[in-house]
Design an enzyme around this catalytic site. Structure first.
Site, PDB file in Angstrom:
ATOM      1  N   HIS A 112      87.580  37.259  -3.492  1.00 49.86           N
ATOM      2  CA  HIS A 112      87.128  37.178  -4.846  1.00 49.86           C
ATOM      3  C   HIS A 112      87.850  38.092  -5.797  1.00 49.86           C
ATOM      4  CE1 HIS A 112      83.699  35.618  -7.260  1.00 49.86           C
ATOM      5  NE2 HIS A 112      83.680  37.002  -7.944  1.00 49.86           N
ATOM      6  N   ASP A 167      72.244  36.972  -9.425  1.00 48.69           N
ATOM      7  CA  ASP A 167      73.413  36.991  -9.952  1.00 48.69           C
ATOM      8  C   ASP A 167      73.773  35.886 -10.974  1.00 48.69           C
ATOM      9  OD1 ASP A 167      76.091  37.977 -10.540  1.00 48.69           O
ATOM     10  OD2 ASP A 167      76.792  36.140  -9.328  1.00 48.69           O
ATOM     11  N   ARG A 226      75.075  38.015 -18.900  1.00 47.87           N
ATOM     12  CA  ARG A 226      76.176  38.732 -19.390  1.00 47.87           C
ATOM     13  C   ARG A 226      77.279  38.039 -20.189  1.00 47.87           C
ATOM     14  NH1 ARG A 226      78.188  40.232 -13.997  1.00 47.87           N
ATOM     15  NH2 ARG A 226      79.827  41.615 -15.268  1.00 47.87           N
ATOM     16  N   SER A 228      77.594  42.197  -9.241  1.00 43.29           N
ATOM     17  CA  SER A 228      77.724  40.837  -9.239  1.00 43.29           C
ATOM     18  C   SER A 228      78.655  40.260  -8.124  1.00 43.29           C
ATOM     19  CB  SER A 228      78.267  40.438 -10.657  1.00 43.29           C
ATOM     20  OG  SER A 228      78.747  39.106 -10.609  1.00 43.29           O
ATOM     21  N   LYS A 243      76.916  38.300  -4.425  1.00 46.67           N
ATOM     22  CA  LYS A 243      77.201  36.744  -3.929  1.00 46.67           C
ATOM     23  C   LYS A 243      78.256  36.781  -2.825  1.00 46.67           C
ATOM     24  CE  LYS A 243      80.020  35.706  -8.076  1.00 46.67           C
ATOM     25  NZ  LYS A 243      79.509  36.571  -8.991  1.00 46.67           N
TER      26      LYS A 243
HETATM   27  N1  URA Z   1      83.248  38.240 -10.830  1.00 46.05           N
HETATM   28  C1  URA Z   1      81.916  38.178 -10.727  1.00 46.05           C
HETATM   29  O1  URA Z   1      81.585  37.585  -9.914  1.00 46.05           O
HETATM   30  N2  URA Z   1      81.145  38.894 -11.519  1.00 46.05           N
HETATM   31  C2  URA Z   1      81.689  39.513 -12.600  1.00 46.05           C
HETATM   32  O2  URA Z   1      80.872  40.406 -12.991  1.00 46.05           O
HETATM   33  C3  URA Z   1      83.110  39.806 -12.759  1.00 46.05           C
HETATM   34  C4  URA Z   1      83.997  38.959 -11.873  1.00 46.05           C
END
Ligand code: URA
Length: 425
Positions: free
Chosen positions: A84, A162, A169, A184, A188
């Site tokens: 990620h 999220d 956000r 966040s 996930k």
């Molecule tokens: N990626 C995410 O999943 N969440 C964030 O807040 C920033 C980047």
């Protein structure tokens, strides 16, 4: 104990500490609609200013994780691993990386998000492919991991807290907060059930964190959260002062990812893709596989095609291109100087590649093509950038964002390492 939103908001607004029970309540109540968007917006803004301490962050993340199901693929018979990114400009790495790692023998359950602020989102990019759907049920994710080795899907069903917080956000200027980013990402990623995790934490003007020190802190916080939940996690800190590659915008970036999968593409995108793949394969226990070879021999491209087809996408349909284009030309000859990632990210967002209202569609064909990379020779009057949009009125604002975000000079800019550091527990 009973809670109410104004009291929770006031506690954080005034610099207090949220109890475990208050955090559990506010996340659950927001997820099921008992706390309103405007109340959560106020709390998020208080967190942007006041932060969360380590204990609060751990509990906030756990509460987000508990808002949905946590998948388990330990019976799949192959190692699972995911990556990620904390969000960048031109960051299309996931598109080629996921099928590449699958082609090397690990299964990749990739729960993704949409654009956030000035940074692009994997789902928005993939949805520029005709027919592609990111809405996969959990059983379908499992089937696809077994059949194709990879799935890229909307995280919504897994970490519903999220999904709601992320969309809120995006449009309330509450993206740039270390604990909100960490919780966040990790809620996930922990929910999606990957056995190991590699994080790409961005550093520089186009990153969601303001300084290298903050990016490091974010990386350490997420590596710690992964370990606390039994998921081996490591992070690369990578440069985001400049946009990655030569395109920023949804369909433009898909086209560039296809070039990487065909064994070409911009060198920075190809390098980071291979490096992240090597980290993922090592963490998955199959570090002897060679990702560069899987790009060269076409097996990663085959896997990408299978993944897209499995999710309804049709790569034979041409990718959309914005109906209006405007070119920025070189004011003089010389060498292309630095290109500011934030300026290009905001220009793409103004063109329509991102959103300013929750749930609004993005323009798949909007974005910026970069013709000259930092350090390349430039002749006076030649094209440096092409801007694309379907809405011509947006071109002026996008040009204004780009203004001052690049230079043509007599000497090349300082070279910057793409990989700044590696953070392991
Ligand atoms: N990626 C995410 O999943 N969440 C964030 O807040 C920033 C980047």
């Amino acid at each position: 104990m009973t809670f109410d939103a104004p009291t929770v908001i006031r506690t954080k607004r005034d610099g207090g500490r949220l109890s475990d029970a208050a955090i559990d309540w506010v996340i659950a109540a927001y997820t099921d609609g008992r706390v309103a968007d405007e109340q959560m917006s106020a709390l998020l803004m208080a967190i942007v200013w006041r932060g969360l301490d380590r204990g609060e962050l751990a509990r906030w993340t756990a509460a987000m994780l508990a808002s949905g199901e946590r998948l388990d693929f330990s019976d799949l018979g192959v190692p699972t691993v995911d990556k990620h990114s904390t969000g960048g400009v031109g960051d299309k790495i996931t598109l080629a990386l996921v099928p590449l790692v699958a082609a090397c023998g690990a299964a990749v359950p990739q729960a993704s998000g949409r654009g956030l602020g000035h940074t692009g989102g994997t789902l928005d990019k993939l949805e520029s492919i005709a027919g592609f759907t990111a809405r996969l049920s959990n059983p379908r994710v499992r089937d696809q991991l077994r059949d194709v080795g990879a799935a890229i899907f909307a995280a919504g069903e897994l970490a519903p807290a999220d999904a709601k917080l992320y969309a809120l956000r995006d449009v309330t200027a509450t993206v740039e907060s270390l604990p909100l980013i960490a919780s966040s990402v990790m809620s996930k990623k922990l929910a999606e059930g990957a056995g190991a995790l590699v994080l790409d934490v961005k550093v520089g003007s186009g990153a969601l964190t303001a300084s290298e020190a903050q990016s490091r802190e974010l990386a350490h916080a997420m590596v710690e959260l992964g370990a606390a939940h039994g998921v081996p996690t490591r992070a690369l800190l990578t440069d985001m002062n400049r946009p990655l590659g030569a395109t920023v915008g949804n369909a433009l970036e898909v086209a560039e990812a296809l070039e990487v999968l065909a064994g070409g593409g911009p060198p920075d995108v190809a390098e980071l893709t291979v490096r992240l793949a090597a980290e993922m394969l090592e963490l998955a226990g199959i570090g002897d596989r060679d990702p560069a070879r899987a790009l060269r021999d076409g097996t990663a491209m085959d896997r990408f095609r299978q993944l897209i087809a499995a999710q309804g996408g049709d790569l034979s349909v041409p990718l959309p291109v914005g109906a209006c284009a405007e070119t920025v030309t070189a004011p003089r000859g010389g060498t292309m100087g630095d290109i500011d990632a934030m300026a290009v990210g905001l220009a793409a967002w103004r063109l329509g590649a991102g959103r300013s209202r929750p749930g609004h569609p993005v323009q798949p064909g909007a974005g910026v093509r970069i013709h000259r990379r930092p350090g390349e020779p430039v002749a006076a009057g030649e094209p440096l950038f092409t801007l694309y949009t379907d809405i011509p009125e947006r071109l002026g604002a996008a040009m204004a964002e780009l203004d001052g975000g690049f230079s043509v000079a007599d000497t090349p800019p300082l070279s910057r390492p793409l990989i700044v550091d590696r953070i392991a527990p």
